[in-house]
Design a protein around this motif. Structure first.
Motif, PDB file in Angstrom:
ATOM      1  N   ASN A   9     -11.530 -12.768  22.671  1.00 14.87           N
ATOM      2  CA  ASN A   9     -12.528 -13.498  23.472  1.00 14.87           C
ATOM      3  C   ASN A   9     -11.972 -14.582  24.324  1.00 14.87           C
ATOM      4  OD1 ASN A   9     -15.046 -12.627  22.424  1.00 14.87           O
ATOM      5  ND2 ASN A   9     -14.091 -13.314  20.058  1.00 14.87           N
ATOM      6  N   HIS A  10     -11.186 -15.814  24.400  1.00 16.02           N
ATOM      7  CA  HIS A  10     -11.047 -15.806  25.314  1.00 16.02           C
ATOM      8  C   HIS A  10      -9.832 -15.719  26.874  1.00 16.02           C
ATOM      9  CE1 HIS A  10      -8.131 -20.118  26.967  1.00 16.02           C
ATOM     10  NE2 HIS A  10      -7.655 -18.850  27.295  1.00 16.02           N
ATOM     11  N   LEU A  11      -9.514 -14.389  26.248  1.00 11.77           N
ATOM     12  CA  LEU A  11      -9.603 -13.454  28.018  1.00 11.77           C
ATOM     13  C   LEU A  11     -10.599 -12.608  28.453  1.00 11.77           C
ATOM     14  CD1 LEU A  11      -7.664 -11.590  29.031  1.00 11.77           C
ATOM     15  CD2 LEU A  11      -8.166  -9.701  27.637  1.00 11.77           C
ATOM     16  N   LEU A  12     -11.890 -12.746  27.865  1.00 10.68           N
ATOM     17  CA  LEU A  12     -13.118 -12.321  28.070  1.00 10.68           C
ATOM     18  C   LEU A  12     -13.664 -13.247  28.604  1.00 10.68           C
ATOM     19  CD1 LEU A  12     -13.505  -9.715  25.694  1.00 10.68           C
ATOM     20  CD2 LEU A  12     -12.862  -8.738  27.579  1.00 10.68           C
ATOM     21  N   ASP A  13     -13.767 -14.746  28.101  1.00 16.28           N
ATOM     22  CA  ASP A  13     -14.863 -15.922  28.617  1.00 16.28           C
ATOM     23  C   ASP A  13     -13.449 -16.098  30.113  1.00 16.28           C
ATOM     24  OD1 ASP A  13     -16.052 -16.744  26.930  1.00 16.28           O
ATOM     25  OD2 ASP A  13     -14.271 -17.929  26.194  1.00 16.28           O
ATOM     26  N   GLY A  14     -12.640 -15.822  30.441  1.00 17.69           N
ATOM     27  CA  GLY A  14     -11.973 -16.109  31.964  1.00 17.69           C
ATOM     28  C   GLY A  14     -12.256 -14.854  32.710  1.00 17.69           C
ATOM     29  N   VAL A  15     -12.255 -13.983  32.433  1.00 16.06           N
ATOM     30  CA  VAL A  15     -13.775 -12.592  33.599  1.00 16.06           C
ATOM     31  C   VAL A  15     -14.777 -13.066  33.587  1.00 16.06           C
ATOM     32  CG1 VAL A  15     -13.839 -10.332  33.737  1.00 16.06           C
ATOM     33  CG2 VAL A  15     -11.986 -11.257  32.365  1.00 16.06           C
ATOM     34  N   ILE A  16     -15.413 -13.144  32.906  1.00 15.30           N
ATOM     35  CA  ILE A  16     -16.729 -13.683  32.775  1.00 15.30           C
ATOM     36  C   ILE A  16     -16.768 -14.904  33.681  1.00 15.30           C
ATOM     37  CG2 ILE A  16     -18.862 -14.881  31.575  1.00 15.30           C
ATOM     38  CD1 ILE A  16     -18.094 -12.583  28.970  1.00 15.30           C
ATOM     39  N   SER A  17     -16.473 -16.371  33.621  1.00 15.62           N
ATOM     40  CA  SER A  17     -16.479 -17.240  34.630  1.00 15.62           C
ATOM     41  C   SER A  17     -15.807 -17.506  35.819  1.00 15.62           C
ATOM     42  CB  SER A  17     -16.018 -18.312  33.204  1.00 15.62           C
ATOM     43  OG  SER A  17     -14.390 -18.512  32.951  1.00 15.62           O
ATOM     44  N   ASN A  18     -14.533 -16.279  35.835  1.00 14.70           N
ATOM     45  CA  ASN A  18     -14.478 -16.299  37.180  1.00 14.70           C
ATOM     46  C   ASN A  18     -15.152 -16.378  38.294  1.00 14.70           C
ATOM     47  OD1 ASN A  18     -12.713 -15.797  39.143  1.00 14.70           O
ATOM     48  ND2 ASN A  18     -11.115 -15.581  38.120  1.00 14.70           N
ATOM     49  N   PRO A  19     -15.600 -16.852  38.776  1.00 16.24           N
ATOM     50  CA  PRO A  19     -16.457 -17.403  39.927  1.00 16.24           C
ATOM     51  C   PRO A  19     -15.865 -16.264  41.263  1.00 16.24           C
ATOM     52  CG  PRO A  19     -14.728 -18.682  40.882  1.00 16.24           C
ATOM     53  CD  PRO A  19     -14.362 -18.124  39.627  1.00 16.24           C
ATOM     54  N   GLU A  20     -14.713 -15.401  41.021  1.00 20.66           N
ATOM     55  CA  GLU A  20     -14.825 -14.588  41.892  1.00 20.66           C
ATOM     56  C   GLU A  20     -14.978 -13.194  40.602  1.00 20.66           C
ATOM     57  OE1 GLU A  20     -13.444 -13.877  44.784  1.00 20.66           O
ATOM     58  OE2 GLU A  20     -13.654 -16.758  44.804  1.00 20.66           O
ATOM     59  N   LYS A  21     -16.575 -12.982  41.533  1.00 20.05           N
ATOM     60  CA  LYS A  21     -17.003 -12.575  40.032  1.00 20.05           C
ATOM     61  C   LYS A  21     -16.509 -10.390  40.208  1.00 20.05           C
ATOM     62  CE  LYS A  21     -21.737 -10.330  38.974  1.00 20.05           C
ATOM     63  NZ  LYS A  21     -23.122 -10.625  38.909  1.00 20.05           N
ATOM     64  N   SER A  22     -15.961  -9.756  38.891  1.00 20.34           N
ATOM     65  CA  SER A  22     -15.928  -8.609  39.481  1.00 20.34           C
ATOM     66  C   SER A  22     -16.729  -7.284  38.643  1.00 20.34           C
ATOM     67  CB  SER A  22     -14.343  -8.169  37.727  1.00 20.34           C
ATOM     68  OG  SER A  22     -13.314  -9.774  37.548  1.00 20.34           O
ATOM     69  N   ARG A  23     -16.241  -6.234  39.518  1.00 17.84           N
ATOM     70  CA  ARG A  23     -17.442  -5.637  38.863  1.00 17.84           C
ATOM     71  C   ARG A  23     -16.869  -4.152  37.673  1.00 17.84           C
ATOM     72  NH1 ARG A  23     -22.832  -3.837  41.045  1.00 17.84           N
ATOM     73  NH2 ARG A  23     -22.319  -0.982  41.395  1.00 17.84           N
ATOM     74  N   TYR A  24     -15.510  -4.230  37.227  1.00 15.84           N
ATOM     75  CA  TYR A  24     -15.573  -3.706  36.596  1.00 15.84           C
ATOM     76  C   TYR A  24     -14.303  -4.556  35.863  1.00 15.84           C
ATOM     77  CZ  TYR A  24     -17.098   0.010  38.231  1.00 15.84           C
ATOM     78  OH  TYR A  24     -17.714   1.100  39.725  1.00 15.84           O
ATOM     79  N   LEU A  25     -13.799  -4.697  34.310  1.00 16.42           N
ATOM     80  CA  LEU A  25     -12.683  -4.615  33.963  1.00 16.42           C
ATOM     81  C   LEU A  25     -12.078  -3.934  33.117  1.00 16.42           C
ATOM     82  CD1 LEU A  25     -10.775  -6.683  31.977  1.00 16.42           C
ATOM     83  CD2 LEU A  25     -13.017  -7.356  30.550  1.00 16.42           C
ATOM     84  N   ILE A  26     -10.774  -3.448  33.419  1.00 16.28           N
ATOM     85  CA  ILE A  26     -10.063  -2.551  32.600  1.00 16.28           C
ATOM     86  C   ILE A  26      -8.825  -3.168  31.441  1.00 16.28           C
ATOM     87  CG2 ILE A  26      -7.933  -2.180  34.159  1.00 16.28           C
ATOM     88  CD1 ILE A  26      -7.715   0.568  32.909  1.00 16.28           C
ATOM     89  N   LEU A  27      -9.183  -2.495  30.369  1.00 13.07           N
ATOM     90  CA  LEU A  27      -8.183  -2.873  29.219  1.00 13.07           C
ATOM     91  C   LEU A  27      -7.211  -1.913  28.700  1.00 13.07           C
ATOM     92  CD1 LEU A  27     -10.210  -4.858  26.302  1.00 13.07           C
ATOM     93  CD2 LEU A  27      -8.478  -5.668  27.945  1.00 13.07           C
ATOM     94  N   PRO A  28      -6.051  -1.869  28.009  1.00 10.11           N
ATOM     95  CA  PRO A  28      -4.651  -0.813  28.176  1.00 10.11           C
ATOM     96  C   PRO A  28      -5.061   0.227  27.426  1.00 10.11           C
ATOM     97  CG  PRO A  28      -3.836  -3.161  27.593  1.00 10.11           C
ATOM     98  CD  PRO A  28      -5.639  -3.644  28.130  1.00 10.11           C
TER      99      PRO A  28
END
Length: 1004
Positions: free
Chosen positions: A756-775
């Protein structure tokens, strides 16, 4: 023209959902009604089509009423606290006791006042009649409202013209209209200030709106003809008459002798219509920069050309333009604004529509200070929205749970996220709701024993800081959810403490407080004993229903012991319903509510794969009761879709929980359930299911497999560049072993918190991502859809390996799941794609056999790597050791823009060479995501300059994190589309490379 049973079947379907999501649903009454649904609706149909209309005024039809908490106040509460003794108590209970002592010592002693509001407890027949009225008549009234009325608008078909009879629930969900009402007002102020204008903004709301309104104006021919220009058929007039007379009959039974039933959803349409002339006056005569009304909350924005300097000046200016519909009433402190259109002036229709002066606020804004003020509100909106978007997060230590809850419920130092919310109550409720939501997410996703300390700390804090006066009166709406949380997790010791605290609270209200009721007539005393008795009975009934709805179908040994020690001897006072003393009786009650989709656990979970849903709240599959008379009551389109869905879910017959669902399957879940989802034949099936479940007709942009075998997923306008968040995430070996052996994960709580902490960082990042990949093998399948939907809210698609899925005959599947955004419903949605690893790696095969004696086999075999086109982006997936297969890499050459490779791989040296080679020989971007303990996650590109080739590369660290890289697929395609490779920016295409026709673009 007469009504038919199908009309009532659709009306009941809507009424059930409306009631379920109301603030006080009567679950037992709904279940009792639906058990004999055919008989009940047939009897109601006879009454509707009969000539005798007196039945709508009978007590048995209209139902009753009760009381709900509003607030506890005392004279000069804020000043009293500020000028007190200087004592500060850490215990709210001691603080309350001392407050009562100090009040008793004052010269003009008066007890704190416990204020209640009257709530309807209408019969289910009345709810069905109301929903039928909305379907046949109410939507015609609603259509006369302008777009300035944001709240409580009816669901319509996709063209917006007609009522949607198949959608579940009658109303558009409140959140989006509320945000639009608020944000449009703020945007209009900001735009005017940017243009150099001076702005005045007015906020106001109607006092005791529902309680003061008389609905008889809805029947007046002058209102229908002159105000609405509405023509009704004879059948519609009859239904309209029945509904309004039922509202009047209900009001006559209450102590107030007036008002609309609060708790009857259709009352909202009547309330909206009462203010239609106010909307027209402001829009047509005032012509503001912005005017929006959310039920009885008004936001008006105008250019301040008249240079208003006081509230009275502004109101007087509005009165002059209101065609005498707005005016002052009273003098001095009792002075207030009244709204008196022509349809309220006759004796029987006369309603008190007043804007309480104390609540009205005027904001004079200009220049930079005005912009700063608006920016401050916008910032608070963003902060609160970020909290709601965030993943669930509990404090690291259980000891800090109470601190967090106290901060969420305290009343000082709050900031408003709205011009209307300058009091802190709404903000305080939102703060508590966010905390409770986090605990509910843990309950859904983790075994109860793994986070017991945090949960018990929450219950202690809830008992100490919420189940006390005056806080409980403001936060009582959350009590059912807290009780359900405790019951579902078998925390019966804490449940008994909560119930005991409620008993003590009721005693203190009786002993320490005077009683009042909102909108009570001035000429009659309040019957304190009756008010308190009704409230306490309703409170205990709520407790009982909450326990029933969440009671575990199968208790653990510890749960059985705790129930016996703490709950078996509980004897509540008069409930008005029988308390089932044994655990078996509670389990039967839970299974019954579950079969009607009224339990804490949604009925649809019985049809989802076991690995996707925690099984704790799902009773025996035979609990899905069959509804044999369904064909008589619902249209063929609903029955066809429900039948298909029952087949997909391996359920026999047509369960009530599917036909009359309160929480139906969402689209991502349907993609998981459906077979051969991408064939044209199956596309028609999924259209039928979505139509039956939600009343939507899917457009022609559904995912499909084209003739070249490429999975096409339309996704609107493509971005110019694609940003990809590559995670550095670790799954511990102990978690892997537990997954293989089907044992509890020893690291699950910390792992969940880390994710959840990792995903919060992705969600709140101003450099908005289009995809997130996990292992590979990164998350349990149980968590996937929930986190995918969270990410989708920020426009992020998820690619992740899920833990082994155990199948029959000692087989396991190793799959990568992909949640991709698409616009198949006409608005952004999510589809789930699953791809199997075809063969295990050598060491993986050995360890699976050694630990659990299982063998990896694909659920869906394939010979060539599947290719996905998401919008304009074409990519493929290979799982770890599959990258070593030269045949797979060869099959992708020229056909993809990128290759995603989720891994759990120790041999980083070998894969370093493979990734560098693959980027050049496939001539595509390679996105490799390995487990953090081994590292070498990267985005590799076939650039000409060697220093550019690693777009990003990460390794090491003791915490989880993400790094965002950007790929330019259009530049790659332009380069590859030349007959001979240009000088740059990429390496020349390899010998034998041929770009597929569907990827070709205009060459560079």
């Amino acid at each position: 023209m007469s009504f038919v049973l199908e009309d009532l079947g659709l009306a009941y379907r809507k009424a059930k959902v409306d009631l379920f999501y109301s603030s006080s649903p009567d679950l037992l009454a709904i279940a009792a009604y639906e058990e004999h649904l055919s008989e009940n609706l047939s009897a109601l149909l006879i009454l509707l089509n009969g000539s005798n209309l007196k039945w709508v005024e009978q007590k048995a039809f209209i139902g009753g009423w009760t009381f709900a908490t509003k607030s506890v106040t005392w004279a000069d509460r804020k000043e009293f606290r500020a000028n007190g003794t200087g004592l500060i108590f850490s215990s709210p209970e001691e603080d309350w006791d001392r407050t009562c002592e100090l009040l008793s010592e004052t010269e003009e002693y008066s007890k704190p006042n416990a204020e209640f509001r009257l709530m309807a407890q209408c019969s289910i027949d009345f709810h069905v009649l109301s929903a039928l009225w909305l379907l046949k008549v109410g939507h015609q009234y609603d259509a006369k409202l302008s777009k300035c009325a944001y709240g409580n608008r009816l669901r319509r078909t996709q063209n917006g013209k007609n009522i949607n009879p198949l959608s579940l629930g009658s109303f558009v969900p409140y959140l989006t209209p509320f945000r639009n009402w608020r944000d449009n007002g703020i945007s209009s102020m900001r735009a005017a200030l940017d243009d150099g204008k001076k702005v005045v903004a007015l906020t106001a709301d109607v006092s005791s709106f529902y309680h003061e309104l008389k609905p008889s104006f809805m029947l007046e021919s002058s209102f229908l003809r002159d105000v609405l220009s509405l023509e009704l058929t004879e059948t519609e007039k009859k239904l309209n008459h029945l509904f309004i007379k039922a509202l009047e009959a209900w009001a006559a039974t209450t102590p107030l002798k007036k008002g609309l039933p609060v708790g009857l959803p259709a009352s909202a349409v009547v309330a909206n219509m009462a203010l239609i002339e106010l909307d027209r006056v402001i829009e047509q005569q005032v012509i503001p920069l912005y005017y929006g009304r959310y039920v009885d909350d008004i936001l008006l924005v105008m250019e301040n050309g008249a240079h208003f300097r006081s509230t009275d000046e502004l109101w007087d200016w509005l009165f002059e333009r209101s065609d005498e519909k707005l005016a002052w009433d009273g003098k001095g402190e009792s002075k207030r604004i009244i709204f008196q259109p022509s349809y309220f002036k006759s004796g029987k229709n006369k309603s008190q529509i007043c804007f309480a002066n104390a609540k009205n606020k005027i904001f004079i804004l200009n220049g930079d200070t005005g912009k700063t003020f608006i920016d401050a509100i916008a910032h608070q909106i963003h902060e609160r929205a970020s909290e709601w978007r965030a993943m669930p997060r509990l404090p690291r230590w259980a000891e800090h749970v109470g601190t967090d809850l106290l901060a969420a419920t305290q009343s000082d130092g709050e900031t408003a996220d709205n011009l209307r919310k300058t009091d802190a109550l709404t903000m305080r409720r939102a703060g508590f709701a966010i905390k409770l939501r986090d605990f509910e997410a843990y309950e859904r996703d983790l075994p109860p024993e793994t986070w017991k300390a945090h949960r018990h700390a929450f219950f202690r804090a809830f008992t100490q800081h919420v189940l006390v006066l005056p806080q409980f009166f403001e936060l009582s709406i959350y009590l059912p959810r807290v009780i359900q949380l405790a019951t579902a997790c078998e925390d019966f010791r804490e449940l008994r403490k909560i119930i005991r605290a409620l008993d003590q609270l009721c005693t203190k209200v009786r002993r320490n407080c005077s009683v009042s009721v909102k909108a009570w007539p001035d000429d009659g005393p309040v019957d304190d004993e009756n008010v308190l008795a009704l409230w306490e009975g309703h409170l205990l009934k709520t407790v009982l229903e909450s326990i029933m709805s969440a009671f575990p179908p199968f208790l653990s040994k510890n749960g059985k012991r705790e129930w016996k020690e703490h709950m078996a001897d509980y004897r509540p006072s008069d409930l008005g319903v029988k308390w089932p003393w044994s655990t078996k009786a509670f389990q039967r009650a839970q299974a019954r509510l579950f079969s009607f989709d009224l339990a804490h656990m949604p009925f649809r979970f019985i049809g989802l794969p076991e690995e996707m849903v925690a099984q704790r709240g799902i009773p025996d599959r035979r609990s899905g009761a069959i509804h044999d008379e369904s064909a008589q009551m619902l249209p063929h389109s609903v029955l066809r879709g429900a039948t298909l869905l029952a087949e997909w879910s391996n359920l026999e017959g047509l369960p009530r929980g599917l036909l009359f669902a309160t929480r139906p399957f969402n689209l991502p879940e349907l993609f998981v359930l459906s077979k051969n989802v991408y064939s044209k034949d199956h596309e028609e099936e999924i259209r039928a299911v979505v139509l039956a479940l939600r009343g939507f007709t899917l457009n022609d942009k559904m995912p499909f497999m084209d003739r070249r075998g490429v999975l096409q997923i339309p996704d609107g306008t493509p971005p110019s560049d694609y940003r990809i968040a590559v995670s550095s995430w670790q799954t511990r070996l102990e978690s892997w072993t537990a997954s293989v052996a089907q044992q509890p994960d020893p690291d699950i709580q910390k792992r969940y918190a880390r994710l959840n902490h990792l995903l919060d960082g992705v969600i709140s990042n101003p450099e908005k991502s289009r995809y997130l990949i996990l292992p590979e093998l990164a998350v349990p399948a149980l968590w996937f859809i929930r986190i995918a939907r969270k990410l989708h809210g920020r426009g992020i698609s998820l690619i992740s390996g899920v833990e082994y899925l155990h199948a029959k005959h000692a087989k396991v599947h190793n799959q990568v799941w992909v949640a991709l955004s698409h616009d198949g419903l006409g608005f952004p949605s999510t589809m789930i794609y699953r791809q199997d690893k075809q063969r295990p790696a050598l060491h993986e095969e050995q360890e699976l056999r050694r630990i659990a004696g299982v063998e990896l086999k694909p659920e869906k075999p394939w010979k060539k790597p599947p290719i996905i086109q998401h919008g304009e982006f074409r990519f493929a997936l290979l799982v770890c050791s599959e990258l070593t297969n030269i045949g797979y890499r060869s099959a992708l050459r020229g056909k993809v823009d990128a290759l995603f490779v989720p891994e759990w791989n120790q041999d980083t040296d070998t894969f370093n060479a493979l990734v560098e080679s693959a980027a050049l020989d496939i001539h595509a971007y390679v996105i490799q995501c390995n487990d953090r303990q081994y590292g070498d996650s990267r985005i590799r590109a076939p650039y000409k300059d060697s220093w550019k080739r690693d777009v990003l590369k990460v390794k090491g660290g003791i915490t989880d994190y993400c790094v965002i890289g950007e790929i330019d697929i259009q530049a790659l395609r332009r380069f590859q589309s030349s007959h001979r490779s240009p000088a740059g920016p990429f390496k020349p295409v390899p010998d034998g490379f041929k770009i597929s026709k569907t990827r070709k673009v205009l060459p560079k």
